[in-house]
Design a protein around this motif. Structure first.
Motif, mmCIF file in Angstrom:
data_model
loop_
_atom_site.group_PDB
_atom_site.id
_atom_site.type_symbol
_atom_site.label_atom_id
_atom_site.label_comp_id
_atom_site.label_asym_id
_atom_site.label_seq_id
_atom_site.Cartn_x
_atom_site.Cartn_y
_atom_site.Cartn_z
ATOM 1 N N LEU A 47 57.231 -19.302 171.275
ATOM 2 C CA LEU A 47 57.517 -18.509 170.082
ATOM 3 C C LEU A 47 56.349 -18.603 169.117
ATOM 4 O O LEU A 47 55.532 -19.520 169.198
ATOM 5 N N GLY A 48 56.268 -17.689 168.182
ATOM 6 C CA GLY A 48 55.248 -17.739 167.141
ATOM 7 C C GLY A 48 53.902 -17.218 167.606
ATOM 8 O O GLY A 48 53.770 -16.619 168.670
ATOM 9 N N ALA A 54 45.449 -17.510 174.822
ATOM 10 C CA ALA A 54 46.672 -18.152 175.321
ATOM 11 C C ALA A 54 47.632 -17.077 175.833
ATOM 12 O O ALA A 54 47.499 -15.906 175.502
ATOM 13 N N THR A 55 48.602 -17.465 176.655
ATOM 14 C CA THR A 55 49.537 -16.487 177.207
ATOM 15 C C THR A 55 50.962 -16.726 176.713
ATOM 16 O O THR A 55 51.337 -17.842 176.379
ATOM 17 N N PRO A 109 44.692 -11.549 172.693
ATOM 18 C CA PRO A 109 43.290 -11.140 172.703
ATOM 19 C C PRO A 109 42.362 -12.323 172.424
ATOM 20 O O PRO A 109 42.672 -13.170 171.596
ATOM 21 N N VAL A 110 41.246 -12.369 173.134
ATOM 22 C CA VAL A 110 40.283 -13.458 172.954
ATOM 23 C C VAL A 110 39.653 -13.393 171.572
ATOM 24 O O VAL A 110 39.382 -14.407 170.943
#
Length: 169
Positions: A47-48, A54-55, A109-110
């Motif tokens: 969550l958050g 990150a995925t 997104p990176v």
């Protein structure tokens, strides 16, 4: 003295199962049984906010054997002119009781920024859409048509480009 005993029984009509109308390829969905809540770990983990790259795993609950496919459509808000999804991910179903749980993971997104998503439900050549009720947060809502992200820039006559003007004191 003699007693007479009677055995009484009552028969109540049974309600049909919620997913009884589900059928593959009928171009219909049991909309009342669709579920996704981006604020609930059962449907979105973690969550958050996510760190860049990150995925997050997103899940959609449907009646078992109701849909032929579910796609996750993701828009990056860093591209305000992207009317088409930035990413499209075909989800895989897992049977859980009388429901299918469609799940897939999407990367943040990176370069940072926000993402907006919705699910495209495919069955019998027809498509419908399910997205979080408020922006990208909360329980979901069903729609027969694609809901354009609210942050997209308006389309102007003559294909003129809309450039927001920011004035700082």
């Amino acid at each position: 003295d003699a007693t007479v005993q009677h055995r009484l029984a009552s028969v109540l009509p049974t309600a049909p199962l919620p997913c009884a109308a589900a059928a593959l390829g009928d171009s219909a969905v049991v909309a009342a049984e669709l579920a996704h809540d981006s604020t609930n770990l059962a449907y979105r983990a973690p969550l958050g906010g996510l760190l860049p790259g990150a995925t997050a795993t997103l899940r959609l609950k449907t009646c078992a054997n109701d849909l032929q496919g579910v796609d996750l459509l993701v828009w990056d808000t860093a591209d305000p002119l992207a009317h088409a999804p930035t990413h499209t991910l075909a989800l895989s179903p897992t049977l859980a009781s009388e429901y299918d749980i469609w799940a897939g993971s999407v990367a943040a997104p990176v370069a940072g920024g926000n993402q907006w998503y919705q699910f495209r439900l495919n069955d019998g050549g027809s498509a419908g859409y399910f997205q979080p009720l408020s922006g990208s947060a909360g329980p979901g809502q069903w729609s027969a048509s694609l809901q354009a992200p609210a942050w997209l820039l308006p389309t102007l006559p003559g294909h003129a480009l809309f450039v927001p003007l920011i004035i700082r004191p």
